[in-house]
Design a protein around this motif. Structure first.
Motif, PDB file in Angstrom:
ATOM      1  N   GLU A 107       0.837  -1.190   0.000  1.00 55.55           N
ATOM      2  CA  GLU A 107       0.000   0.000   0.000  1.00 55.55           C
ATOM      3  C   GLU A 107       0.883   1.255   0.000  1.00 55.55           C
ATOM      4  N   TRP A 108       0.620   2.145  -0.948  1.00 52.13           N
ATOM      5  CA  TRP A 108       1.381   3.390  -1.088  1.00 52.13           C
ATOM      6  C   TRP A 108       0.456   4.585  -0.870  1.00 52.13           C
ATOM      7  N   LYS A 109       0.947   5.605  -0.200  1.00 53.02           N
ATOM      8  CA  LYS A 109       0.195   6.858  -0.049  1.00 53.02           C
ATOM      9  C   LYS A 109       0.416   7.720  -1.283  1.00 53.02           C
ATOM     10  N   ASN A 110      -0.654   8.119  -1.955  1.00 50.85           N
ATOM     11  CA  ASN A 110      -0.627   9.043  -3.097  1.00 50.85           C
ATOM     12  C   ASN A 110       0.117   8.538  -4.327  1.00 50.85           C
ATOM     13  N   GLY A 111       0.383   7.255  -4.440  1.00 55.86           N
ATOM     14  CA  GLY A 111       0.993   6.751  -5.662  1.00 55.86           C
ATOM     15  C   GLY A 111       2.193   5.868  -5.423  1.00 55.86           C
ATOM     16  N   ILE A 112       2.438   4.970  -6.365  1.00 53.27           N
ATOM     17  CA  ILE A 112       3.546   4.020  -6.283  1.00 53.27           C
ATOM     18  C   ILE A 112       4.864   4.778  -6.272  1.00 53.27           C
ATOM     19  N   GLY A 113       5.742   4.387  -5.348  1.00 55.13           N
ATOM     20  CA  GLY A 113       7.059   5.009  -5.250  1.00 55.13           C
ATOM     21  C   GLY A 113       7.078   6.273  -4.408  1.00 55.13           C
ATOM     22  N   ASN A 114       5.941   6.650  -3.852  1.00 53.06           N
ATOM     23  CA  ASN A 114       5.847   7.863  -3.045  1.00 53.06           C
ATOM     24  C   ASN A 114       6.006   7.501  -1.568  1.00 53.06           C
ATOM     25  N   GLY A 115       7.174   7.758  -0.990  1.00 55.64           N
ATOM     26  CA  GLY A 115       7.411   7.437   0.419  1.00 55.64           C
ATOM     27  C   GLY A 115       7.626   5.960   0.645  1.00 55.64           C
ATOM     28  N   ASN A 116       7.433   5.548   1.885  1.00 55.81           N
ATOM     29  CA  ASN A 116       7.623   4.148   2.257  1.00 55.81           C
ATOM     30  C   ASN A 116       6.289   3.408   2.204  1.00 55.81           C
ATOM     31  N   PRO A 117       6.251   2.282   1.519  1.00 58.62           N
ATOM     32  CA  PRO A 117       4.990   1.527   1.443  1.00 58.62           C
ATOM     33  C   PRO A 117       4.727   0.740   2.726  1.00 58.62           C
ATOM     34  N   THR A 118       3.497   0.282   2.867  1.00 56.30           N
ATOM     35  CA  THR A 118       3.107  -0.611   3.949  1.00 56.30           C
ATOM     36  C   THR A 118       2.892  -1.988   3.330  1.00 56.30           C
ATOM     37  N   TYR A 119       3.472  -3.012   3.965  1.00 55.54           N
ATOM     38  CA  TYR A 119       3.366  -4.373   3.459  1.00 55.54           C
ATOM     39  C   TYR A 119       2.389  -5.157   4.328  1.00 55.54           C
ATOM     40  N   GLU A 120       1.439  -5.812   3.675  1.00 54.99           N
ATOM     41  CA  GLU A 120       0.379  -6.504   4.392  1.00 54.99           C
ATOM     42  C   GLU A 120       0.224  -7.932   3.894  1.00 54.99           C
ATOM     43  N   ILE A 121      -0.186  -8.809   4.797  1.00 54.35           N
ATOM     44  CA  ILE A 121      -0.426 -10.213   4.486  1.00 54.35           C
ATOM     45  C   ILE A 121      -1.936 -10.420   4.448  1.00 54.35           C
ATOM     46  N   LEU A 122      -2.416 -11.103   3.416  1.00 53.27           N
ATOM     47  CA  LEU A 122      -3.837 -11.401   3.277  1.00 53.27           C
ATOM     48  C   LEU A 122      -4.058 -12.896   3.453  1.00 53.27           C
ATOM     49  N   GLU A 123      -4.927 -13.247   4.387  1.00 57.50           N
ATOM     50  CA  GLU A 123      -5.303 -14.647   4.604  1.00 57.50           C
ATOM     51  C   GLU A 123      -6.772 -14.754   4.191  1.00 57.50           C
ATOM     52  N   TRP A 124      -7.007 -15.349   3.018  1.00 68.46           N
ATOM     53  CA  TRP A 124      -8.356 -15.420   2.470  1.00 68.46           C
ATOM     54  C   TRP A 124      -9.196 -16.422   3.239  1.00 68.46           C
ATOM     55  N   ILE A 125     -10.358 -15.961   3.721  1.00 69.17           N
ATOM     56  CA  ILE A 125     -11.304 -16.795   4.456  1.00 69.17           C
ATOM     57  C   ILE A 125     -12.304 -17.401   3.477  1.00 69.17           C
ATOM     58  N   ASP A 126     -12.788 -16.595   2.549  1.00 67.39           N
ATOM     59  CA  ASP A 126     -13.604 -17.063   1.431  1.00 67.39           C
ATOM     60  C   ASP A 126     -13.354 -16.095   0.269  1.00 67.39           C
ATOM     61  N   ASP A 127     -14.119 -16.199  -0.803  1.00 73.49           N
ATOM     62  CA  ASP A 127     -13.860 -15.396  -2.002  1.00 73.49           C
ATOM     63  C   ASP A 127     -13.989 -13.886  -1.769  1.00 73.49           C
ATOM     64  N   CYS A 128     -14.777 -13.498  -0.756  1.00 75.59           N
ATOM     65  CA  CYS A 128     -15.044 -12.074  -0.518  1.00 75.59           C
ATOM     66  C   CYS A 128     -14.537 -11.576   0.837  1.00 75.59           C
ATOM     67  N   THR A 129     -13.858 -12.417   1.607  1.00 77.49           N
ATOM     68  CA  THR A 129     -13.454 -12.062   2.972  1.00 77.49           C
ATOM     69  C   THR A 129     -12.007 -12.483   3.223  1.00 77.49           C
ATOM     70  N   TYR A 130     -11.244 -11.595   3.869  1.00 79.02           N
ATOM     71  CA  TYR A 130      -9.870 -11.946   4.235  1.00 79.02           C
ATOM     72  C   TYR A 130      -9.481 -11.289   5.552  1.00 79.02           C
ATOM     73  N   ARG A 131      -8.439 -11.862   6.166  1.00 78.85           N
ATOM     74  CA  ARG A 131      -7.855 -11.285   7.379  1.00 78.85           C
ATOM     75  C   ARG A 131      -6.565 -10.581   6.959  1.00 78.85           C
ATOM     76  N   LEU A 132      -6.427  -9.323   7.350  1.00 84.10           N
ATOM     77  CA  LEU A 132      -5.252  -8.531   7.012  1.00 84.10           C
ATOM     78  C   LEU A 132      -4.391  -8.363   8.255  1.00 84.10           C
ATOM     79  N   THR A 133      -3.094  -8.697   8.112  1.00 87.23           N
ATOM     80  CA  THR A 133      -2.094  -8.404   9.134  1.00 87.23           C
ATOM     81  C   THR A 133      -0.918  -7.727   8.439  1.00 87.23           C
ATOM     82  N   TYR A 134      -0.045  -7.152   9.221  1.00 81.00           N
ATOM     83  CA  TYR A 134       1.102  -6.436   8.668  1.00 81.00           C
ATOM     84  C   TYR A 134       2.319  -7.346   8.634  1.00 81.00           C
ATOM     85  N   ASP A 135       3.129  -7.216   7.583  1.00 80.86           N
ATOM     86  CA  ASP A 135       4.279  -8.093   7.352  1.00 80.86           C
ATOM     87  C   ASP A 135       5.514  -7.507   8.034  1.00 80.86           C
TER      88      ASP A 135
END
Length: 137
Positions: A55-83
């Motif tokens: 995840e980037w604020k205001n565009g790719i390459g702008n500042g430091n990104p946030t890295y997140e892990i997605l654990e899919w529960i079903d096709d429309c639902t996931y658990r998000l944690t930070y990497d």
């Protein structure tokens, strides 16, 4: 569009004052909180792969990104944690991970946007939820 259209690709999350509102449910009480909005951020750009997103604020390459892990529960639902393996985490991201992350689930799809509910249940049993939207670039 379906939920699968939001699993892999480049997306954006627009910012608005509405998206800074959180509902807090604790025991039998419900309250609302509004977080301070960073007026320098107009939108977030999200690059999503199968089980992760950057995840980037205001565009790719702008500042430091946030890295997140997605654990899919079903096709429309996931658990998000930070990497934590991809850089330092601040107190908020550590706290979210310590409380088992955020469960993101679909409310509806309109046009190229998916409206969602993001809910975290703290270790103390308090529920914190926020509604948001993510759109296909």
């Amino acid at each position: 569009m379906t939920c699968s259209d939001f699993k892999i690709g480049t997306f954006y999350i627009p910012t608005s004052d509405e998206m800074k509102k959180y509902k807090i449910t604790s025991n039998d009480s419900i309250s609302e909180m509004t977080a301070e909005r960073d007026l320098n951020v107009n939108r977030y750009v999200v690059i999503r792969e199968k089980n992760s997103q950057t995840e980037w604020k205001n565009g790719i390459g702008n500042g430091n990104p946030t890295y997140e892990i997605l654990e899919w529960i079903d096709d429309c639902t996931y658990r998000l944690t930070y990497d934590s393996s991809k850089g330092e985490m601040d107190e908020m991201t550590k706290w979210i991970n310590e409380n088992n992350g955020i469960v993101v689930s679909k409310i509806k799809i309109e046009g190229k946007c998916l409206f969602y509910d993001a809910t975290m249940t703290t270790n103390e049993g308090q529920k914190i939820s926020q509604e948001g939207v993510i759109c296909v670039e």
